[in-house]
Design an enzyme around this catalytic site. Structure first.
Site, PDB file in Angstrom:
ATOM      1  N   ASN A   9       6.898   3.357  -1.027  1.00 54.63           N
ATOM      2  CA  ASN A   9       6.776   3.698   0.397  1.00 54.63           C
ATOM      3  C   ASN A   9       5.454   3.125   0.901  1.00 54.63           C
ATOM      4  O   ASN A   9       4.391   3.668   0.625  1.00 54.63           O
ATOM      5  CB  ASN A   9       6.802   5.232   0.544  1.00 54.63           C
ATOM      6  CG  ASN A   9       6.532   5.671   1.968  1.00 54.63           C
ATOM      7  OD1 ASN A   9       6.593   4.871   2.904  1.00 54.63           O
ATOM      8  ND2 ASN A   9       6.227   6.955   2.142  1.00 54.63           N
ATOM      9  N   LYS A  11       4.389   3.034   3.815  1.00 57.31           N
ATOM     10  CA  LYS A  11       3.886   3.778   4.984  1.00 57.31           C
ATOM     11  C   LYS A  11       3.503   2.788   6.096  1.00 57.31           C
ATOM     12  O   LYS A  11       4.093   1.723   6.195  1.00 57.31           O
ATOM     13  CB  LYS A  11       2.720   4.688   4.598  1.00 57.31           C
ATOM     14  CG  LYS A  11       3.040   5.545   3.378  1.00 57.31           C
ATOM     15  CD  LYS A  11       2.073   6.667   3.192  1.00 57.31           C
ATOM     16  CE  LYS A  11       2.334   7.337   1.852  1.00 57.31           C
ATOM     17  NZ  LYS A  11       1.701   8.639   1.731  1.00 57.31           N
ATOM     18  N   HIS A  94      10.187  12.702   5.169  1.00 53.97           N
ATOM     19  CA  HIS A  94       8.884  12.614   4.479  1.00 53.97           C
ATOM     20  C   HIS A  94       7.945  13.658   5.093  1.00 53.97           C
ATOM     21  O   HIS A  94       7.972  13.903   6.297  1.00 53.97           O
ATOM     22  CB  HIS A  94       8.311  11.208   4.629  1.00 53.97           C
ATOM     23  CG  HIS A  94       7.154  10.960   3.722  1.00 53.97           C
ATOM     24  ND1 HIS A  94       5.887  11.424   3.996  1.00 53.97           N
ATOM     25  CD2 HIS A  94       7.074  10.318   2.528  1.00 53.97           C
ATOM     26  CE1 HIS A  94       5.075  11.069   3.010  1.00 53.97           C
ATOM     27  NE2 HIS A  94       5.768  10.399   2.112  1.00 53.97           N
ATOM     28  N   GLU A  96       4.977  13.528   5.905  1.00 52.43           N
ATOM     29  CA  GLU A  96       4.137  13.026   7.001  1.00 52.43           C
ATOM     30  C   GLU A  96       4.908  13.051   8.316  1.00 52.43           C
ATOM     31  O   GLU A  96       4.336  13.255   9.379  1.00 52.43           O
ATOM     32  CB  GLU A  96       3.624  11.617   6.665  1.00 52.43           C
ATOM     33  CG  GLU A  96       2.532  11.678   5.601  1.00 52.43           C
ATOM     34  CD  GLU A  96       2.413  10.443   4.737  1.00 52.43           C
ATOM     35  OE1 GLU A  96       2.978   9.398   5.091  1.00 52.43           O
ATOM     36  OE2 GLU A  96       1.744  10.540   3.683  1.00 52.43           O
ATOM     37  N   GLU A 164       8.363  16.048  -3.475  1.00 48.79           N
ATOM     38  CA  GLU A 164       6.997  15.618  -3.198  1.00 48.79           C
ATOM     39  C   GLU A 164       6.170  16.822  -2.748  1.00 48.79           C
ATOM     40  O   GLU A 164       6.163  17.153  -1.549  1.00 48.79           O
ATOM     41  CB  GLU A 164       6.990  14.573  -2.082  1.00 48.79           C
ATOM     42  CG  GLU A 164       7.760  13.319  -2.417  1.00 48.79           C
ATOM     43  CD  GLU A 164       7.180  12.105  -1.708  1.00 48.79           C
ATOM     44  OE1 GLU A 164       6.813  11.155  -2.397  1.00 48.79           O
ATOM     45  OE2 GLU A 164       7.067  12.136  -0.472  1.00 48.79           O
ATOM     46  N   GLY A 170      -1.037  11.471  -1.618  1.00 51.53           N
ATOM     47  CA  GLY A 170      -2.222  10.742  -1.157  1.00 51.53           C
ATOM     48  C   GLY A 170      -3.539  11.436  -1.484  1.00 51.53           C
ATOM     49  O   GLY A 170      -4.581  11.074  -0.944  1.00 51.53           O
ATOM     50  N   SER A 210       0.875  10.950  -5.636  1.00 53.50           N
ATOM     51  CA  SER A 210      -0.215  10.355  -6.422  1.00 53.50           C
ATOM     52  C   SER A 210       0.253   9.780  -7.761  1.00 53.50           C
ATOM     53  O   SER A 210      -0.454   9.891  -8.767  1.00 53.50           O
ATOM     54  CB  SER A 210      -1.350  11.370  -6.622  1.00 53.50           C
ATOM     55  OG  SER A 210      -1.888  11.752  -5.376  1.00 53.50           O
TER      56      SER A 210
HETATM   57  C1  PEP Z   1       4.512   9.120  -0.570  1.00 48.64           C
HETATM   58  O1  PEP Z   1       4.109   8.501   0.405  1.00 48.64           O
HETATM   59  O2  PEP Z   1       5.671   9.509  -0.613  1.00 48.64           O
HETATM   60  C2  PEP Z   1       3.570   9.373  -1.673  1.00 48.64           C
HETATM   61  C3  PEP Z   1       3.987  10.035  -2.716  1.00 48.64           C
HETATM   62  O3  PEP Z   1       2.288   8.890  -1.537  1.00 48.64           O
HETATM   63  P1  PEP Z   1       1.186   8.747  -2.714  1.00 48.64           P
HETATM   64  O4  PEP Z   1       1.867   8.118  -3.891  1.00 48.64           O
HETATM   65  O5  PEP Z   1       0.129   7.879  -2.120  1.00 48.64           O
HETATM   66  O6  PEP Z   1       0.717  10.127  -3.025  1.00 48.64           O
END
Ligand code: PEP
Length: 254
Positions: A9, A11, A94, A96, A164, A170, A210
């Site tokens: 992803n 983003k 997601h 976000e 998640e 992040g 992460s």
């Molecule tokens: C994500 O954007 O779904 C995500 C898991 O980000 P990150 O790996 O940066 O934590």
């Protein structure tokens, strides 16, 4: 056997030129890795360019979002029909989007329905916030998110779920393999209750939060975890490649 999925992803990162550069930096080596579904989810504006680059390879394309209406006066939105023309997958719900764009369970549900209707494979994101986790409410929150996201959907088709935990996205503070495995096991149990055991056993459930080349193995060795949704590390060709390669190797012996 569930084929693992590693989805990147990106983003709101990369211009079209940078997206092309990133794909070119890993295209051949990524294509060569088998036993894993490799999915790139660049920003909307780069989908066509990336589609062209990966043509004829084993790499698949996903979008990061869709609107739920097919067409009309929805300035700035992108419809499932437009995305289905370009992509096989779409990330929906997601955290976000839930946090910054006020996406509710009802909206997520409409988007999942719209994606399935047009033949897109949704990567449905669910996960609890830090305070919910610390308050011992993770299971309750996840169950509610599954129920609301899939309300009225008789058959989830080729749905993928990404667990998640919001506190891990992040932040550099990933869940442990055991934690993620346990919660993903609960999600599978929930899906068996909502649908049936066969659907739950066939469903691919990813961990996200992460994930890096350094901790991939810890997640991929877990029996319930079928891959990862990768944010930050998917923007670095060597990291993403390493995550995909490790997943393929571990999966052969799992
Ligand atoms: C994500 O954007 O779904 C995500 C898991 O980000 P990150 O790996 O940066 O934590």
């Amino acid at each position: 056997m569930r084929v693992p999925v590693i989805a990147g992803n990106w983003k709101m990162n990369t211009t079209v030129g940078e997206a092309i550069e990133l794909v070119n930096a890993m295209l051949r080596e990524l294509d060569a890795v088998d036993s894993v579904d490799k999915v790139l989810c660049p920003p909307f504006v780069s989908l066509s360019a990336v589609k062209e680059l990966i043509k004829g390879s084993s790499i698949k394309l996903g979008a990061q979002n869709i609107y739920f209406e097919e067409k009309g006066a929805y300035t700035g939105e992108v419809s499932p029909v437009m995305i289905a023309d370009l992509c096989e997958f779409v990330i929906i719900g997601h955290s976000e989007r839930r946090q910054y764009f006020s996406e509710t369970g009802e909206i997520v549900n409409k988007k999942v329905k719209a994606a399935l209707k047009i033949g897109l494979k949704p990567i449905l994101c669910i996960g609890e916030k830090l305070e919910e986790n610390e308050g011992g409410r993770a299971e309750e929150v996840i169950t509610e998110q599954i129920n609301s996201s899939l309300a009225g959907i008789e058959y989830p088709g080729e749905l993928i779920i990404a667990y998640e935990p919001v506190w891990a996205i992040g932040t550099g503070r990933a869940a442990t393999g055991e934690q993620a495995n346990e919660t993903i096991g609960l999600i599978r149990q929930n899906m068996a209750e909502l649908y049936d055991n066969k659907i739950a056993q066939d469903l691919r459930i990813l961990y996200g939060g992460s994930v890096t080349a350094d901790n991939t193995a810890e997640f991929m060795r877990q029996p319930e975890i079928d891959g990862a949704l990768v944010g930050g590390a998917s923007l670095k060709a060597d990291q993403f490649l390493s995550i995909v390669r490790q997943t393929s190797e571990i999966r052969q012996v799992k």
